[in-house]
Design an enzyme around this catalytic site. Structure first.
Site, PDB file in Angstrom:
ATOM      1  CG  HIS A  52      -1.901  -1.086   1.263  1.00  0.00           C
ATOM      2  ND1 HIS A  52      -2.915  -1.115   2.180  1.00  0.00           N
ATOM      3  CD2 HIS A  52      -2.048  -2.194   0.490  1.00  0.00           C
ATOM      4  CE1 HIS A  52      -3.663  -2.192   1.975  1.00  0.00           C
ATOM      5  NE2 HIS A  52      -3.156  -2.866   0.965  1.00  0.00           N
ATOM      6  CD  GLU A  54      -1.645   4.691   3.341  1.00  0.00           C
ATOM      7  OE1 GLU A  54      -2.687   5.349   3.283  1.00  0.00           O
ATOM      8  OE2 GLU A  54      -1.531   3.557   2.810  1.00  0.00           O
ATOM      9  CB  CYS A  82      -5.945  -0.478   5.395  1.00  0.00           C
ATOM     10  SG  CYS A  82      -4.224  -1.060   5.302  1.00  0.00           S
ATOM     11  CB  CYS A  85      -1.326   1.523   6.201  1.00  0.00           C
ATOM     12  SG  CYS A  85      -0.988   0.742   4.601  1.00  0.00           S
TER      13      CYS A  85
END
Length: 154
Positions: A52, A54, A82, A85
């Site tokens: 992801h 991040e 999420c 992260c």
């Protein structure tokens, strides 16, 4: 305000992620008013569902700099991080998080019920960054809506 400047960067990274064949999420890491690292979602191009914006940024920044305490840093994310992260942000002791669209916004676009996932993680952990939400929310939502009207999440 500086938050909008850095959030524009994160949203532009979310657009670039789509151009590069990934989902529309971007992240920018800032210290002392300067961008120190950026990353876009790369789950498809890296063949890694955990890459992801991040989490990938944190992995890369820590590996390249040897810095693992981000207390003095702010991360700008085009969409609320999420659970995974958010957990990574706890482990690196991120000082501040700023995001555009919320997870509730994203889940609404996807036709699901959402939750304040970052808040849930931060409130139940040994550390949570200061959080500012909704910065350039409409711009972030426009990118998410454009992408997910013709793509399935994950």
């Amino acid at each position: 305000m500086k938050d909008e400047v850095f959030m524009k960067q994160a949203i532009e990274l979310s657009r670039l992620a789509v151009e590069h064949g990934n989902e529309p999420f971007g992240a920018v890491l800032v210290k002392d008013g300067e961008t120190v690292c950026t990353n876009e979602n790369q789950i498809y191009t890296m063949h890694d569902p955990t890459f992801h914006g991040e989490a990938g940024l944190i992995r890369r920044f820590c590996a390249e700099t040897g810095i693992t305490d981000l207390t003095d840093y702010t991360m700008y994310s085009s969409c609320e991080p999420c659970f995974m992260c958010s957990g990574a942000m706890v482990w690196v002791k991120l000082g501040r998080l700023v995001f555009g669209a919320s997870n509730d916004d994203l889940e609404h676009i996807l036709g699901n019920n959402g939750c304040a996932c970052s808040q849930m993680v931060f409130e139940n952990s040994f550390h949570g960054p200061q959080v500012t939400s909704g910065v350039l929310r409409e711009e972030s939502l426009a990118v998410l809506e454009s992408y997910f009207k013709s793509h399935v999440k994950g």
